[in-house]
Design a protein around this motif. Structure first.
Motif, PDB file in Angstrom:
ATOM      1  N   LEU A   1       0.834  -1.205   0.000  1.00 45.07           N
ATOM      2  CA  LEU A   1       0.000   0.000   0.000  1.00 45.07           C
ATOM      3  C   LEU A   1       0.872   1.260   0.000  1.00 45.07           C
ATOM      4  N   LYS A   2       1.861   1.262   0.892  1.00 48.94           N
ATOM      5  CA  LYS A   2       2.752   2.424   0.985  1.00 48.94           C
ATOM      6  C   LYS A   2       3.607   2.548  -0.276  1.00 48.94           C
ATOM      7  N   ASP A   3       4.147   1.421  -0.733  1.00 48.34           N
ATOM      8  CA  ASP A   3       4.971   1.430  -1.942  1.00 48.34           C
ATOM      9  C   ASP A   3       4.174   1.945  -3.136  1.00 48.34           C
ATOM     10  N   THR A   4       2.921   1.482  -3.230  1.00 46.75           N
ATOM     11  CA  THR A   4       2.075   1.894  -4.341  1.00 46.75           C
ATOM     12  C   THR A   4       1.763   3.385  -4.270  1.00 46.75           C
ATOM     13  N   GLY A   5       1.462   3.864  -3.066  1.00 48.78           N
ATOM     14  CA  GLY A   5       1.150   5.273  -2.896  1.00 48.78           C
ATOM     15  C   GLY A   5       2.307   6.173  -3.285  1.00 48.78           C
ATOM     16  N   ILE A   6       3.513   5.821  -2.829  1.00 49.87           N
ATOM     17  CA  ILE A   6       4.695   6.625  -3.161  1.00 49.87           C
ATOM     18  C   ILE A   6       4.963   6.584  -4.653  1.00 49.87           C
ATOM     19  N   THR A   7       4.862   5.381  -5.234  1.00 44.89           N
ATOM     20  CA  THR A   7       5.111   5.229  -6.674  1.00 44.89           C
ATOM     21  C   THR A   7       4.101   6.040  -7.491  1.00 44.89           C
ATOM     22  N   ASP A   8       2.829   5.932  -7.111  1.00 44.56           N
ATOM     23  CA  ASP A   8       1.790   6.665  -7.849  1.00 44.56           C
ATOM     24  C   ASP A   8       1.979   8.170  -7.718  1.00 44.56           C
ATOM     25  N   LEU A   9       2.371   8.629  -6.542  1.00 46.21           N
ATOM     26  CA  LEU A   9       2.554  10.071  -6.351  1.00 46.21           C
ATOM     27  C   LEU A   9       3.744  10.586  -7.163  1.00 46.21           C
ATOM     28  N   LEU A  10       4.814   9.801  -7.208  1.00 45.32           N
ATOM     29  CA  LEU A  10       5.970  10.183  -8.022  1.00 45.32           C
ATOM     30  C   LEU A  10       5.608  10.211  -9.505  1.00 45.32           C
TER      31      LEU A  10
ATOM     32  N   LYS B   1       8.977  16.710  -2.486  1.00 42.80           N
ATOM     33  CA  LYS B   1       7.693  16.786  -1.790  1.00 42.80           C
ATOM     34  C   LYS B   1       7.201  15.389  -1.385  1.00 42.80           C
ATOM     35  N   VAL B   2       7.471  14.418  -2.238  1.00 41.57           N
ATOM     36  CA  VAL B   2       7.126  13.029  -1.901  1.00 41.57           C
ATOM     37  C   VAL B   2       7.974  12.565  -0.713  1.00 41.57           C
ATOM     38  N   ARG B   3       9.234  12.967  -0.730  1.00 41.03           N
ATOM     39  CA  ARG B   3      10.115  12.619   0.399  1.00 41.03           C
ATOM     40  C   ARG B   3       9.560  13.154   1.705  1.00 41.03           C
ATOM     41  N   ASN B   4       9.100  14.396   1.706  1.00 38.59           N
ATOM     42  CA  ASN B   4       8.570  15.003   2.925  1.00 38.59           C
ATOM     43  C   ASN B   4       7.303  14.301   3.393  1.00 38.59           C
ATOM     44  N   GLN B   5       6.452  13.925   2.459  1.00 37.03           N
ATOM     45  CA  GLN B   5       5.214  13.225   2.821  1.00 37.03           C
ATOM     46  C   GLN B   5       5.530  11.844   3.380  1.00 37.03           C
ATOM     47  N   ALA B   6       6.544  11.198   2.811  1.00 38.45           N
ATOM     48  CA  ALA B   6       6.932   9.855   3.269  1.00 38.45           C
ATOM     49  C   ALA B   6       7.816   9.892   4.511  1.00 38.45           C
ATOM     50  N   ARG B   7       8.290  11.094   4.852  1.00 40.42           N
ATOM     51  CA  ARG B   7       9.175  11.298   6.015  1.00 40.42           C
ATOM     52  C   ARG B   7      10.467  10.479   5.883  1.00 40.42           C
ATOM     53  N   HIS B   8      10.984  10.436   4.670  1.00 37.89           N
ATOM     54  CA  HIS B   8      12.281   9.800   4.442  1.00 37.89           C
ATOM     55  C   HIS B   8      13.388  10.779   4.827  1.00 37.89           C
ATOM     56  N   HIS B   9      14.477  10.275   5.379  1.00 36.55           N
ATOM     57  CA  HIS B   9      15.576  11.159   5.771  1.00 36.55           C
ATOM     58  C   HIS B   9      16.462  11.519   4.582  1.00 36.55           C
ATOM     59  N   ASP B  10      16.336  10.760   3.488  1.00 37.54           N
ATOM     60  CA  ASP B  10      17.211  10.958   2.340  1.00 37.54           C
ATOM     61  C   ASP B  10      16.388  10.837   1.060  1.00 37.54           C
ATOM     62  N   LEU B  11      16.626  11.728   0.123  1.00 34.74           N
ATOM     63  CA  LEU B  11      15.906  11.699  -1.144  1.00 34.74           C
ATOM     64  C   LEU B  11      16.177  10.399  -1.905  1.00 34.74           C
ATOM     65  N   LYS B  12      17.365   9.833  -1.714  1.00 32.65           N
ATOM     66  CA  LYS B  12      17.714   8.578  -2.391  1.00 32.65           C
ATOM     67  C   LYS B  12      16.749   7.468  -1.995  1.00 32.65           C
ATOM     68  N   MET B  13      16.315   7.479  -0.737  1.00 35.35           N
ATOM     69  CA  MET B  13      15.384   6.460  -0.276  1.00 35.35           C
ATOM     70  C   MET B  13      14.048   6.590  -1.020  1.00 35.35           C
ATOM     71  N   THR B  14      13.612   7.831  -1.210  1.00 32.07           N
ATOM     72  CA  THR B  14      12.358   8.062  -1.934  1.00 32.07           C
ATOM     73  C   THR B  14      12.484   7.599  -3.376  1.00 32.07           C
ATOM     74  N   GLU B  15      13.610   7.880  -3.985  1.00 32.23           N
ATOM     75  CA  GLU B  15      13.785   7.588  -5.407  1.00 32.23           C
ATOM     76  C   GLU B  15      13.928   6.100  -5.710  1.00 32.23           C
ATOM     77  N   THR B  16      14.104   5.275  -4.662  1.00 33.21           N
ATOM     78  CA  THR B  16      14.118   3.825  -4.898  1.00 33.21           C
ATOM     79  C   THR B  16      12.740   3.329  -5.322  1.00 33.21           C
ATOM     80  N   TYR B  17      11.709   4.128  -5.097  1.00 32.33           N
ATOM     81  CA  TYR B  17      10.348   3.742  -5.464  1.00 32.33           C
ATOM     82  C   TYR B  17      10.036   4.027  -6.938  1.00 32.33           C
ATOM     83  N   THR B  18      10.893   4.787  -7.597  1.00 32.57           N
ATOM     84  CA  THR B  18      10.637   5.053  -9.018  1.00 32.57           C
ATOM     85  C   THR B  18      10.920   3.792  -9.809  1.00 32.57           C
TER      86      THR B  18
END
Length: 385
Positions: free
Chosen positions: A334-343, A351-368
């Motif tokens: 569910l979370k993976d899908t939400g982040i992927t869809d938002l990206l 902005k996706v990083r902030n919503q996901a509360r990731h400490h690093d943008l690289k972590m957010t970009e693993t969902y692309t």
């Protein structure tokens, strides 16, 4: 290095040299004990008290010799009595370490789940020591060879995954770095051990087919559906959901506050409630009180009784079974899908990083997601050379 207890006779002259009386100007009882983690012995001396009768003094000295040798044979380490930090027992180090962790949990520095993990790792370490019949008296006896043996035991005998192997290695490093900082050891025995390469984590995002099945819950189990949508739209973790109160939800301003006491990163953050989620939350909270849990044990409605995290996963399994959803679609899909869809919707990564509360943008970009064939957005983009 800790050794295997093959037989009692094999141990008698390994760890010590028996006590004996030496009668010179002073009557001295001399014995030797093996220095922990070193291939050498240290001499210990004990003076025989003055007694007027030489016969009585000799009898008393012999009793001292017998008593010392009995203790040495039973495994008694005379180093303890030196009160030297260099010879801290393994048990004492573990006890002190856990006491510090417990205090840090109480002070809000660490989470209870971290302490539970440490206890679990140490329990498995003790199981290894007992199963292999090893003798570990001093913290100094745990060296690089010992750590390798323990990790091999987990990986080869217990068939643990590379990820779990690395988790244990990370804990061992944490523990021994702490021991070194306390002065219990001079070097971390695990510092040169490299983690195992891990298979890239497969993020199975929900396809349209699975999303349609999940929408059926809006009718069949509305409050659980709202909980699922809080993870899809707001990326709120399972344990965090069980700790949220109705008062944490600001419907007017459109955000949910995740307290540092409840969040994984121990930081207080606000997550945005997207417009698509807002009416669902409003309906979910129609009869709720401010002090209620946002999702309770009472069929996931807002209520007074705290919801166990496991109940969320159990309900997801139930959903998968009823609607014939493959096991590869886990709760956190569910979370993976939400982040992927938002990206993929074009929202900037930051902005996706902030919503996901990731400490690093690289972590957010693993969902692309990488292109399986072609990217429709790029294909139809209005740009020319």
């Amino acid at each position: 290095m800790s050794k295997l207890k093959n037989s009692t006779s094999a141990l008698i002259f390994v760890d010590y040299k028996p006590a004996e009386l030496r009668q010179n100007k002073d009557w001295i009882i001399v014995y030797y004990a093996k220095v922990p983690a070193k291939d050498e012995f240290k001499r210990f001396r004990m003076r025989v008290p003055q007694i007027n009768s030489k016969t009585e003094r000799l009898r008393y000295a012999k009793k001292m010799v017998v008593a010392i040798n009995s203790k040495l044979e039973s495994g008694w380490p005379p180093f303890y009595e030196e009160k030297n930090v260099q010879y801290k027992s393994f048990e004492e180090c573990v006890e002190n370490f856990l006491l510090v962790q417990e205090k840090e949990v109480k002070d809000g520095i660490k989470r209870q789940v971290s302490l539970n993990g440490y206890r679990s790792y140490l329990k498995k370490l003790n199981e290894f020591i007992k199963e292999k019949k090893l003798t570990v008296k001093f913290i100094l006896e745990i060296d690089n060879t010992f750590v390798h043996a323990f990790l091999d035991y987990l990986y080869l005998e217990k068939k643990y995954s590379p990820r779990t192997y690395n988790n244990y290695l990370q804990f061992i490093n944490t523990f021994f770095i702490w021991c070194r900082a306390k002065g219990y050891i001079k070097q971390n025995p695990a510092e040169l051990i490299k983690p195992k390469p891990q298979q890239q984590k497969l993020r199975e995002v929900l396809r349209d087919k699975e999303k349609e099945k999940l929408k059926e819950l809006k009718r069949a189990n509305f409050h659980y559906y709202v909980l699922c949508m809080c993870t899809y739209y707001c990326f709120i973790r399972r344990t965090e959901l069980t700790k949220l109160k109705v008062s944490d939800v600001n419907l007017k301003e459109g955000f949910i506050t995740i307290s540092g006491e409840n969040s994984k990163n121990k930081k207080t953050d606000n997550v945005t409630i997207p417009n698509a989620l807002l009416p669902l939350l409003q309906k979910h909270l129609e009869n709720a009180k401010q002090n209620d849990y946002l999702f309770s044990r009472n069929n996931f409605e807002a209520g007074e009784t705290k919801l166990p995290p496991k109940k969320i996963s159990d309900e997801w399994t139930k959903f998968r079974n009823i609607y014939k959803v493959q096991k590869k679609y886990q709760w956190y899909s569910l979370k993976d899908t939400g982040i992927t869809d938002l990206l993929n919707s074009g929202v900037p990564s930051i902005k996706v990083r902030n919503q996901a509360r990731h400490h690093d943008l690289k972590m957010t970009e693993t969902y692309t997601q990488r292109n399986a064939t072609f990217d429709a957005t790029v294909k139809n983009a209005d740009f020319y050379f």
